[in-house]
Design a protein around this motif. Structure first.
Motif, PDB file in Angstrom:
ATOM      1  N   PHE A 113       0.908  -1.267  -0.093  1.00 56.90           N
ATOM      2  CA  PHE A 113       0.123   0.047   0.051  1.00 56.90           C
ATOM      3  C   PHE A 113       1.023   1.216  -0.001  1.00 56.90           C
ATOM      4  CE2 PHE A 113      -2.538  -3.272   2.742  1.00 56.90           C
ATOM      5  CZ  PHE A 113      -3.078  -3.616   1.526  1.00 56.90           C
ATOM      6  N   PRO A 114       0.818   1.998  -1.243  1.00 57.14           N
ATOM      7  CA  PRO A 114       1.884   2.950  -1.267  1.00 57.14           C
ATOM      8  C   PRO A 114       1.696   4.244  -0.221  1.00 57.14           C
ATOM      9  CG  PRO A 114       0.341   3.032  -3.030  1.00 57.14           C
ATOM     10  CD  PRO A 114      -0.043   1.844  -2.202  1.00 57.14           C
ATOM     11  N   HIS A 115       0.330   4.224   0.013  1.00 56.05           N
ATOM     12  CA  HIS A 115       0.139   5.584   1.214  1.00 56.05           C
ATOM     13  C   HIS A 115       0.360   4.972   2.728  1.00 56.05           C
ATOM     14  CE1 HIS A 115      -3.230   3.169   1.259  1.00 56.05           C
ATOM     15  NE2 HIS A 115      -3.887   3.734   2.145  1.00 56.05           N
ATOM     16  N   LYS A 116       1.081   3.972   2.861  1.00 54.44           N
ATOM     17  CA  LYS A 116       1.326   3.385   4.194  1.00 54.44           C
ATOM     18  C   LYS A 116       2.733   3.279   4.130  1.00 54.44           C
ATOM     19  CE  LYS A 116      -3.079   2.065   5.120  1.00 54.44           C
ATOM     20  NZ  LYS A 116      -3.505   2.954   6.107  1.00 54.44           N
ATOM     21  N   GLU A 124      -1.731  -3.268   9.106  1.00 51.06           N
ATOM     22  CA  GLU A 124      -3.078  -2.827   8.848  1.00 51.06           C
ATOM     23  C   GLU A 124      -4.141  -4.046   8.981  1.00 51.06           C
ATOM     24  OE1 GLU A 124      -4.108   0.192   7.819  1.00 51.06           O
ATOM     25  OE2 GLU A 124      -6.097  -0.527   7.809  1.00 51.06           O
ATOM     26  N   TYR A 157       8.431   4.552   3.308  1.00 45.86           N
ATOM     27  CA  TYR A 157       7.156   4.441   2.374  1.00 45.86           C
ATOM     28  C   TYR A 157       7.780   3.468   1.035  1.00 45.86           C
ATOM     29  CZ  TYR A 157       4.297   8.077   4.369  1.00 45.86           C
ATOM     30  OH  TYR A 157       3.510   8.576   5.247  1.00 45.86           O
ATOM     31  N   PRO A 158       6.933   2.655   0.520  1.00 43.62           N
ATOM     32  CA  PRO A 158       7.328   1.694  -0.409  1.00 43.62           C
ATOM     33  C   PRO A 158       8.063   2.253  -1.464  1.00 43.62           C
ATOM     34  CG  PRO A 158       5.135   1.111   0.120  1.00 43.62           C
ATOM     35  CD  PRO A 158       5.428   2.389   0.993  1.00 43.62           C
ATOM     36  N   ALA A 159       7.559   3.735  -1.908  1.00 43.73           N
ATOM     37  CA  ALA A 159       8.509   4.305  -2.794  1.00 43.73           C
ATOM     38  C   ALA A 159      10.114   4.355  -2.735  1.00 43.73           C
ATOM     39  CB  ALA A 159       7.739   5.550  -3.366  1.00 43.73           C
ATOM     40  N   GLN A 160      10.405   4.580  -1.231  1.00 41.05           N
ATOM     41  CA  GLN A 160      11.592   4.652  -0.933  1.00 41.05           C
ATOM     42  C   GLN A 160      12.366   3.515  -0.906  1.00 41.05           C
ATOM     43  OE1 GLN A 160      10.274   6.719   2.597  1.00 41.05           O
ATOM     44  NE2 GLN A 160      10.869   8.659   1.975  1.00 41.05           N
TER      45      GLN A 160
ATOM     46  N   ARG B 203     -10.081   1.983   3.532  1.00 41.02           N
ATOM     47  CA  ARG B 203      -8.767   2.235   3.917  1.00 41.02           C
ATOM     48  C   ARG B 203      -7.669   2.207   3.026  1.00 41.02           C
ATOM     49  NH1 ARG B 203      -7.445   3.813   8.952  1.00 41.02           N
ATOM     50  NH2 ARG B 203      -5.987   2.320   8.791  1.00 41.02           N
ATOM     51  N   ILE B 204      -7.801   1.321   1.847  1.00 42.05           N
ATOM     52  CA  ILE B 204      -6.980   1.162   0.777  1.00 42.05           C
ATOM     53  C   ILE B 204      -7.180   2.057  -0.287  1.00 42.05           C
ATOM     54  CG2 ILE B 204      -5.643  -0.531  -0.447  1.00 42.05           C
ATOM     55  CD1 ILE B 204      -5.300  -0.557   2.533  1.00 42.05           C
ATOM     56  N   PRO B 207      -8.242   6.351   0.122  1.00 35.23           N
ATOM     57  CA  PRO B 207      -7.040   7.299   0.647  1.00 35.23           C
ATOM     58  C   PRO B 207      -6.053   7.306  -0.782  1.00 35.23           C
ATOM     59  CG  PRO B 207      -7.364   5.768   2.234  1.00 35.23           C
ATOM     60  CD  PRO B 207      -8.065   5.383   1.066  1.00 35.23           C
ATOM     61  N   GLN B 208      -5.970   6.458  -1.529  1.00 36.23           N
ATOM     62  CA  GLN B 208      -4.914   6.617  -2.623  1.00 36.23           C
ATOM     63  C   GLN B 208      -5.709   7.256  -3.832  1.00 36.23           C
ATOM     64  OE1 GLN B 208      -2.867   3.169  -3.822  1.00 36.23           O
ATOM     65  NE2 GLN B 208      -3.653   1.975  -2.279  1.00 36.23           N
ATOM     66  N   ARG B 284       1.301  11.612   0.332  1.00 42.51           N
ATOM     67  CA  ARG B 284       2.672  10.884   1.162  1.00 42.51           C
ATOM     68  C   ARG B 284       2.746   9.704   0.660  1.00 42.51           C
ATOM     69  NH1 ARG B 284      -2.258  10.009   3.624  1.00 42.51           N
ATOM     70  NH2 ARG B 284      -2.431   8.190   4.731  1.00 42.51           N
ATOM     71  N   GLY B 285       4.018   9.160   0.510  1.00 43.05           N
ATOM     72  CA  GLY B 285       4.368   7.959  -0.101  1.00 43.05           C
ATOM     73  C   GLY B 285       4.611   7.933  -1.752  1.00 43.05           C
ATOM     74  N   SER B 286       3.744   8.927  -2.212  1.00 50.63           N
ATOM     75  CA  SER B 286       3.838   8.840  -3.845  1.00 50.63           C
ATOM     76  C   SER B 286       5.019   9.038  -4.421  1.00 50.63           C
ATOM     77  CB  SER B 286       2.669   9.685  -4.253  1.00 50.63           C
ATOM     78  OG  SER B 286       2.985  10.911  -3.951  1.00 50.63           O
TER      79      SER B 286
END
Lengths: 264, 318
Positions: A113-116, A124, A157-160, B203-204, B207-208, B284-286
Motif C-alpha cells: 500500500f503506497p500510502h502507508k 493494517e 514508504y514503499p516508494a523509498q 482504508r486502501i 486514500p489513494q 504521502r508515499g507517492s
C-alpha cells in the motif's frame, strides 16, 4: 461420483486439497482438472512455461479467481462456496474475506500500500481486520521486520525502498496475519537480478521454519533446494509431480524434459 | 531519519560556475507588459465614472460582510455535503449492483444535464410543487410527521440543497475517476489479507484515490464559491445579493461589483491554501521525497539565490 473416488485415493489430511479444479476465461480453458495436495509444513513449487496456468491455479486457492469446476479445500474448508445437500452456494464476500485470513499471498508486483509506511503496511490487516491489540501487533511487526532484515526501514514508504526490500515487506505483511499457508506468485520475477537472492533467502528461512508454502517460480535453484514437492504444469494440466530429485534429475515426461532443457 | 538526510540541502561548494543563458525576450516582454499595465491602471484610476471612495466605503460595510459570511457558510456546507454524497454515489456506481448502478447513473445524468440556475429556481419554488412535506406510509393515510414546505424549505435551505445535489453529481465522477486510477493489484492485495470490500474501499482505495481527486475537487470548490452568487435569484442574502440590493439604492453598480469581485478573489485565494496541504497529505508515499510545504519551497528558493550571490562575490574577488 468420480470426485468421491478421487477423495479416497488422495490424502484427506492435507492442508490444501485440489480436486478436479477447472477454470475458464471465456472460451479459453486454463485449468483442465487439477488434483493436488499440499501437506502441512511442506513446500510445493509450481513450475511450467508461461501460460501453463500455474499463476491462475495459485489465485484460485485463495479465491481471487473463482473456479468453474472441481473443489478446493484449505484447512478442511471448501474455499469460496458453502456445500449443502450436495449443492454449492456462493459465499458472501465477507465470508470469503474471513477464509482468506488463513491464506497469505505474495504478489509478483509486491502490491504494497503506497500510502502507508512499511510498519503500517504490516500492521493494517492484523489491527483493522483481525482486531488484535495494536501494541501486540506492533511488537510482532518489528519481529517480522527483523526476520526479513529490514528493521531500519520501518518508517519508510514503499516508494523509498528497492524492489527486493518491497517484496520482503510484502512477505512480512502476509505473515503478520499468521496464515496457515503462504502463496507466492512469481515473487522474484519483477526484481533486478542482484536483489533476487535476499528475497529467496527469506523464503528459504520460512521453508526451514516449517511454513507451508506454494510457490510459483522460475527459480529452479530455489525449487531444487527448498521444495518438498515439485509440480510441473503445462497447458492447464499437471504433467508431472514428485520430489525435486525425481522431477529434475529423472523427468519422465517429454514436456518436462523440454522445459528443463530450455531453462537450465 | 534518513528521509531527512535525503531532503537536506547538499553542499554547493564544488558546483560549476556557469554563465546563465541570456534571455532578451524576457526583458522585451516585461517592458511591453509593464507599459500595458500602466496604461490600464491609468485608464481605471482617472476614470470619472468610477467613484473610488464608494468602493472603500462598502468594502467592509456591515451588509457586505454579512454577505461574505453567508457565502462562506453556504460554500462550506454544500461542499462538505456534496463530497460525502459524491463518495456514496461513486461507490453505488461501482458497486456492481445493477439497481444501484442505474440509480447513480440516472442521478448524474439528470443533475448534470440541467442548468444549475434552473435547479436552484426549482428548489426555490418547491412549495409550488409540493405544499406540504409528509413523513408517512405512501398510499395510506398514516402520517407520522408533516410540515408546511415554505416554513421548512427557506430560501437558504433550498439554495444549499440545490448547490449540494448539483455539485455531488459532478464530484461523483471525479471520485469515480480517482478510484479507477488505483492499481487493481491494491484490491487484490487487500483481499488476500482478508479485508472485506468495504474495508478495502475505505482504508486502501479511497486514500489513494484522494491524491487524484483533490486537484479537480479544488476546481469544483472554486466553482461552488462563485456559484453561490446564483442564489440571488431566490433572494438568499449572500454576497452578490447584498451588493445588488445596495447598488439598487445608491446606483453605484460598478463600484459594488468591484467590491464583490475583490471579495470573491480573496475567498478563493484563502481557500486554495488548505488544498495545498491536503494534496501534500494524500500525496504521502507517492514519491521518494515528501512533497515540500510552501515554506520549505520558499526557503529553498531563497537558499538558491544566496548561493548565486556567493558565486558572484567569489568571481569578483578573483
Amino acid at each position: 461420483m468420480g470426485d468421491q473416488v478421487l477423495n479416497q485415493v488422495l490424502d484427506d489430511t492435507s492442508l490444501v486439497r485440489l480436486r478436479g479444479v477447472r477454470k475458464r476465461f471465456g472460451p479459453l480453458e486454463v485449468l483442465k482438472g487439477i488434483d493436488m495436495d499440499v501437506r502441512e509444513g511442506e513446500v510445493t513449487c509450481l513450475l511450467g512455461p508461461s501460460g501453463s496456468g500455474k499463476s491462475t491455479l495459485l489465485r484460485c486457492i485463495n479465491h481471487l479467481e473463482s473456479i468453474n469446476g472441481g473443489k478446493i479445500y484449505v484447512d478442511g474448508e471448501l474455499v469460496g462456496y458453502r456445500e449443502k445437500n450436495g449443492e454449492l452456494y456462493e459465499m458472501h464476500p465477507r465470508a470469503v474475506a474471513k477464509q482468506r485470513r488463513k491464506i497469505g499471498m505474495v504478489f509478483q508486483r509486491f502490491n504494497l500500500f503506497p500510502h502507508k509506511t512499511s510498519i503500517e503496511n504490516i500492521m493494517e490487516a492484523p489491527v483493522g481486520v483481525a482486531r488484535r491489540s495494536r501494541s501486540d501487533v506492533r511488537r510482532e511487526a518489528f519481529e517480522l521486520l527483523e526476520k526479513v532484515g529490514l528493521s531500519e526501514w520501518a518508517n519508510h514508504y514503499p516508494a523509498q525502498l528497492s524492489g527486493g526490500q518491497q517484496q520482503r515487506i510484502a512477505i512480512a505483511r502476509a505473515l503478520a496475519m499468521k496464515p496457515k499457508i503462504m502463496l507466492f506468485d512469481e515473487p522474484t520475477s519483477a526484481l533486478d537480478p542482484e536483489l533476487v537472492g535476499d528475497v529467496l533467502e527469506v523464503m528459504r528461512d520460512l521453508a526451514q521454519a516449517g511454513t507451508t508454502m506454494v510457490v510459483v517460480t522460475h527459480e529452479i535453484g530455489f525449487a531444487r533446494s527448498a521444495a518438498d514437492t515439485v509440480v510441473f504444469m503445462d497447458d492447464g494440466v499437471v504433467v508431472e509431480s514428485g520430489s525435486p530429485g525425481d522431477v529434475f534429475d529423472h523427468p519422465q515426461n517429454d514436456r518436462t524434459r523440454g522445459f528443463l532443457d530450455s531453462v537450465l | 531519519m534518513s528521509t531527512k538526510v535525503a531532503t537536506a540541502a547538499p553542499s554547493r561548494e564544488f558546483d560549476n560556475v556557469v554563465h546563465p543563458l541570456r534571455r532578451p525576450g524576457r526583458w522585451v516582454s516585461t517592458v511591453v507588459i509593464l507599459f500595458l499595465l500602466v496604461a490600464f491602471v491609468q485608464a481605471i484610476a482617472t476614470n470619472k465614472n468610477i467613484d473610488f471612495p464608494t468602493i472603500g466605503e462598502f468594502m467592509f460595510h456591515e451588509r457586505i460582510l454579512s454577505g461574505v459570511r453567508l457565502t462562506l457558510i453556504i460554500t462550506v456546507i454544500s461542499m462538505a455535503a456534496a463530497a460525502i454524497l459524491a463518495v456514496i454515489i461513486a461507490s453505488m456506481r461501482m458497486s456492481g449492483n445493477p439497481v444501484l448502478v442505474a440509480v447513480a447513473a440516472i442521478y448524474v445524468w439528470a443533475f448534470r444535464g440541467t442548468p444549475l440556475l434552473v435547479q436552484i429556481v426549482i428548489w426555490g419554488y418547491f412549495g409550488l410543487i409540493f405544499d406540504k412535506i409528509t413523513v408517512g406510509i405512501p398510499f395510506t393515510d398514516i402520517v407520522f410527521w408533516q410540515a408546511d414546505t415554505n416554513t421548512l424549505l427557506t430560501a437558504l435551505v433550498a439554495g444549499i440543497i440545490a448547490l449540494t445535489l448539483n455539485e455531488a453529481a459532478y464530484s461523483s465522477e471525479i471520485v469515480r475517476s480517482g478510484m479507477l486510477s488505483v492499481d487493481e493489484g491494491q484490491r487484490e492485495a487487500a483481499a488476500s489479507l482478508g479485508m472485506s470490500p468495504r474495508y478495502c474501499f475505505m482504508r486502501i482505495l479511497l486514500p489513494q484515490a484522494m491524491r487524484v481527486i483533490i486537484p479537480p475537487m479544488g476546481n469544483q470548490l472554486i466553482s461552488m464559491i462563485k456559484n453561490t452568487s446564483l442564489l440571488s435569484l431566490i433572494a438568499v442574502l449572500e454576497l452578490y445579493t447584498q451588493a445588488t440590493q445596495i447598488s439598487a439604492q445608491n446606483l453605484r453598480q460598478v463600484e459594488l461589483l468591484i467590491v464583490v469581485s475583490i471579495w470573491y478573489l480573496a475567498i478563493v485565494s484563502v481557500l486554495s491554501v488548505p488544498q495545498h496541504y491536503l494534496e501534500r497529505y494524500f500525496g504521502r508515499g507517492s514519491t521518494k521525497n515528501q512533497p515540500q510545504t510552501l515554506m520549505e519551497k520558499a526557503r529553498e528558493y531563497t537558499g538558491a539565490i544566496q548561493v548565486q550571490r556567493a558565486h558572484k562575490r567569489k568571481r569578483k574577488g578573483n
